[in-house]
Design a protein around this motif. Structure first.
Motif, PDB file in Angstrom:
ATOM      1  N   PHE A  90     -15.976  -2.730   1.892  1.00 32.45           N
ATOM      2  CA  PHE A  90     -14.576  -2.757   1.470  1.00 32.45           C
ATOM      3  C   PHE A  90     -13.667  -2.903   2.684  1.00 32.45           C
ATOM      4  N   CYS A  91     -12.694  -3.747   2.518  1.00 30.75           N
ATOM      5  CA  CYS A  91     -11.598  -3.855   3.465  1.00 30.75           C
ATOM      6  C   CYS A  91     -10.421  -3.063   2.916  1.00 30.75           C
ATOM      7  N   ALA A  92      -9.643  -2.469   3.806  1.00 30.28           N
ATOM      8  CA  ALA A  92      -8.445  -1.753   3.380  1.00 30.28           C
ATOM      9  C   ALA A  92      -7.325  -2.037   4.374  1.00 30.28           C
ATOM     10  N   ILE A  93      -6.092  -1.883   3.905  1.00 26.79           N
ATOM     11  CA  ILE A  93      -4.939  -2.073   4.771  1.00 26.79           C
ATOM     12  C   ILE A  93      -3.968  -0.920   4.578  1.00 26.79           C
ATOM     13  N   SER A  94      -3.182  -0.651   5.611  1.00 27.48           N
ATOM     14  CA  SER A  94      -2.097   0.320   5.460  1.00 27.48           C
ATOM     15  C   SER A  94      -0.948  -0.100   6.368  1.00 27.48           C
ATOM     16  N   GLU A  95       0.228   0.328   5.961  1.00 26.29           N
ATOM     17  CA  GLU A  95       1.428  -0.129   6.655  1.00 26.29           C
ATOM     18  C   GLU A  95       1.605   0.589   7.980  1.00 26.29           C
ATOM     19  N   SER A  96       1.457   1.919   7.950  1.00 24.90           N
ATOM     20  CA  SER A  96       1.662   2.690   9.174  1.00 24.90           C
ATOM     21  C   SER A  96       1.092   4.080   8.965  1.00 24.90           C
ATOM     22  N   PRO A  97       0.997   4.866  10.034  1.00 25.70           N
ATOM     23  CA  PRO A  97       0.503   6.246   9.877  1.00 25.70           C
ATOM     24  C   PRO A  97       1.556   7.205   9.360  1.00 25.70           C
ATOM     25  N   GLY A  98       2.723   6.725   9.065  1.00 21.42           N
ATOM     26  CA  GLY A  98       3.812   7.594   8.649  1.00 21.42           C
ATOM     27  C   GLY A  98       3.504   8.365   7.400  1.00 21.42           C
ATOM     28  N   ALA A  99       4.241   9.397   7.184  1.00 21.88           N
ATOM     29  CA  ALA A  99       3.941  10.321   6.101  1.00 21.88           C
ATOM     30  C   ALA A  99       4.071   9.682   4.738  1.00 21.88           C
ATOM     31  N   TYR A 100       4.977   8.745   4.576  1.00 25.01           N
ATOM     32  CA  TYR A 100       5.249   8.235   3.238  1.00 25.01           C
ATOM     33  C   TYR A 100       4.695   6.849   2.996  1.00 25.01           C
TER      34      TYR A 100
ATOM     35  N   ASP B  86     -10.567   6.669 -18.302  1.00 22.99           N
ATOM     36  CA  ASP B  86     -10.755   7.535 -17.132  1.00 22.99           C
ATOM     37  C   ASP B  86     -12.208   7.518 -16.658  1.00 22.99           C
ATOM     38  N   THR B  87     -13.094   6.918 -17.432  1.00 23.10           N
ATOM     39  CA  THR B  87     -14.492   6.810 -17.023  1.00 23.10           C
ATOM     40  C   THR B  87     -14.575   6.029 -15.715  1.00 23.10           C
ATOM     41  N   ALA B  88     -15.123   6.669 -14.681  1.00 19.52           N
ATOM     42  CA  ALA B  88     -15.135   6.062 -13.342  1.00 19.52           C
ATOM     43  C   ALA B  88     -15.819   7.005 -12.372  1.00 19.52           C
ATOM     44  N   MET B  89     -16.041   6.497 -11.160  1.00 19.20           N
ATOM     45  CA  MET B  89     -16.376   7.358 -10.024  1.00 19.20           C
ATOM     46  C   MET B  89     -15.073   7.863  -9.426  1.00 19.20           C
ATOM     47  N   TYR B  90     -15.057   9.138  -9.055  1.00 19.59           N
ATOM     48  CA  TYR B  90     -13.890   9.722  -8.416  1.00 19.59           C
ATOM     49  C   TYR B  90     -14.276  10.222  -7.038  1.00 19.59           C
ATOM     50  N   PHE B  91     -13.477   9.816  -6.058  1.00 20.59           N
ATOM     51  CA  PHE B  91     -13.736  10.194  -4.678  1.00 20.59           C
ATOM     52  C   PHE B  91     -12.582  11.033  -4.147  1.00 20.59           C
ATOM     53  N   CYS B  92     -12.941  12.117  -3.518  1.00 21.89           N
ATOM     54  CA  CYS B  92     -11.995  12.941  -2.782  1.00 21.89           C
ATOM     55  C   CYS B  92     -11.995  12.428  -1.343  1.00 21.89           C
ATOM     56  N   ALA B  93     -10.840  12.395  -0.705  1.00 20.79           N
ATOM     57  CA  ALA B  93     -10.778  11.862   0.660  1.00 20.79           C
ATOM     58  C   ALA B  93      -9.777  12.647   1.495  1.00 20.79           C
ATOM     59  N   PHE B  94     -10.065  12.699   2.787  1.00 23.14           N
ATOM     60  CA  PHE B  94      -9.273  13.455   3.760  1.00 23.14           C
ATOM     61  C   PHE B  94      -8.740  12.497   4.810  1.00 23.14           C
ATOM     62  N   MET B  95      -7.502  12.745   5.256  1.00 20.92           N
ATOM     63  CA  MET B  95      -6.922  11.940   6.328  1.00 20.92           C
ATOM     64  C   MET B  95      -6.144  12.844   7.270  1.00 20.92           C
ATOM     65  N   LYS B  96      -6.446  12.762   8.547  1.00 26.64           N
ATOM     66  CA  LYS B  96      -5.669  13.509   9.525  1.00 26.64           C
ATOM     67  C   LYS B  96      -4.266  12.910   9.610  1.00 26.64           C
ATOM     68  N   ALA B  97      -3.302  13.744   9.945  1.00 29.65           N
ATOM     69  CA  ALA B  97      -1.944  13.255  10.155  1.00 29.65           C
ATOM     70  C   ALA B  97      -1.809  12.853  11.611  1.00 29.65           C
ATOM     71  N   ARG B  98      -1.825  11.547  11.862  1.00 32.86           N
ATOM     72  CA  ARG B  98      -1.746  11.041  13.221  1.00 32.86           C
ATOM     73  C   ARG B  98      -0.555  10.125  13.324  1.00 32.86           C
ATOM     74  N   ALA B  99       0.203  10.269  14.367  1.00 30.95           N
ATOM     75  CA  ALA B  99       1.473   9.557  14.436  1.00 30.95           C
ATOM     76  C   ALA B  99       1.332   8.127  14.923  1.00 30.95           C
ATOM     77  N   ASN B 100       0.316   7.828  15.702  1.00 33.93           N
ATOM     78  CA  ASN B 100       0.335   6.528  16.365  1.00 33.93           C
ATOM     79  C   ASN B 100      -0.995   5.811  16.365  1.00 33.93           C
ATOM     80  N   ALA B 101      -1.806   6.076  15.372  1.00 36.51           N
ATOM     81  CA  ALA B 101      -3.089   5.366  15.306  1.00 36.51           C
ATOM     82  C   ALA B 101      -3.479   5.210  13.854  1.00 36.51           C
ATOM     83  N   GLY B 102      -4.511   4.441  13.633  1.00 36.22           N
ATOM     84  CA  GLY B 102      -4.944   4.212  12.270  1.00 36.22           C
ATOM     85  C   GLY B 102      -5.351   5.488  11.582  1.00 36.22           C
ATOM     86  N   ASN B 103      -5.032   5.591  10.344  1.00 35.89           N
ATOM     87  CA  ASN B 103      -5.374   6.777   9.573  1.00 35.89           C
ATOM     88  C   ASN B 103      -6.681   6.558   8.850  1.00 35.89           C
ATOM     89  N   MET B 104      -7.718   7.135   9.389  1.00 28.71           N
ATOM     90  CA  MET B 104      -9.029   6.947   8.807  1.00 28.71           C
ATOM     91  C   MET B 104      -9.237   7.928   7.677  1.00 28.71           C
TER      92      MET B 104
END
Lengths: 115, 117
Positions: A90-100, B86-104
């Motif tokens: 899967f490929c994914a995209i996002s606009e920015s790390p901002g909160a909203y 609603d029948t589907a796979m459901y995934f829970c996911a976590f993301m760190k709050a980072r100001a200046n890099a990609g949010n994995m």
């Protein structure tokens, strides 16, 4: 729906051959990601990009490389495919790390089978 | 490193009833985001609901709501008035709050939900 396409959508290849998967977006988002999905593991990050020519490794990057020469395209390359790389990508995209606006939008996926 | 655990590989619920999917996570971060994604048979990943860790109020989106317990590192999804769609796979996911890099995103292994007529 976010404008994300992946090509090819399905591919069968043989062990040892090179494979390139393409992700194309029309949203002009800065961040792009490649994940693989395997049963029991959810999705795991392979590589990501935070701008043109700016990339970094994810959790499962061994055996994969990426390139991003244009904002809209993010390529994932398997230099020498192995059976362990059989997966849905899967490929994914996002606009920015901002909160909203940190939501990630996903492409339709590519099913890759390595024989 | 963060880990996300979904302890229920499969669940089923009768149409119109309520079901709760469990998710726990492990992190040393104080600021982060939590998500529930839905993956129907079409394989498309669809965001269901999002929770910011700094907000005490639980997020709600129509029939979907969460129970976020930060101290317990728990993030369950409640689906009310379950529908066949609603029948589907459901995934829970976590993301760190980072100001200046990609949010994995770090995903759990998923829960397959079947809604029965």
């Amino acid at each position: 729906d976010a404008g994300i396409t992946q090509s090819p959508r399905h591919k069968v290849t043989e062990t040892g051959t090179p494979v390139t998967l393409r992700c194309h977006q029309t949203e002009n988002h800065r961040y792009m990601y490649w994940y693989r999905q395997d049963p029991g593991h959810g999705l795991r990050l392979i590589h990501y990009s935070y701008g043109v020519k700016d990339t970094d490794k994810g959790e499962v990057s061994d055996g994969y490389s990426v390139s991003r020469s244009k904002t809209e395209d993010f390529l994932l390359t398997l230099e020498s495919a192995t059976s362990s790389q059989t997966s849905v990508y899967f490929c994914a995209i996002s606009e920015s790390p901002g909160a909203y606006n940190n939501e990630q939008f996903f492409g339709p996926g590519t099913r890759l089978t390595v024989l | 490193a963060q880990t996300v655990t979904q302890s229920q590989p499969e669940m089923s619920v009768q149409e119109a009833e309520t079901v709760t999917l469990s998710c726990t996570y492990d992190t040393s971060e104080n600021n982060y985001y939590l998500f529930w994604y839905k993956q129907p048979p079409s394989r498309q990943m669809i965001l269901v609901i999002r929770q910011e860790a700094y907000k005490q109020q639980n997020a709600t989106e129509n029939r979907f709501s969460v129970n976020f317990q930060k101290a317990a590192k728990s993030f369950s999804l409640k689906i009310s008035d379950s529908q066949l769609g609603d029948t589907a796979m459901y995934f829970c996911a976590f993301m760190k709050a980072r100001a200046n890099a990609g949010n994995m995103l770090t995903f759990g292994g998923g829960t397959r939900l079947m809604v029965k007529p």
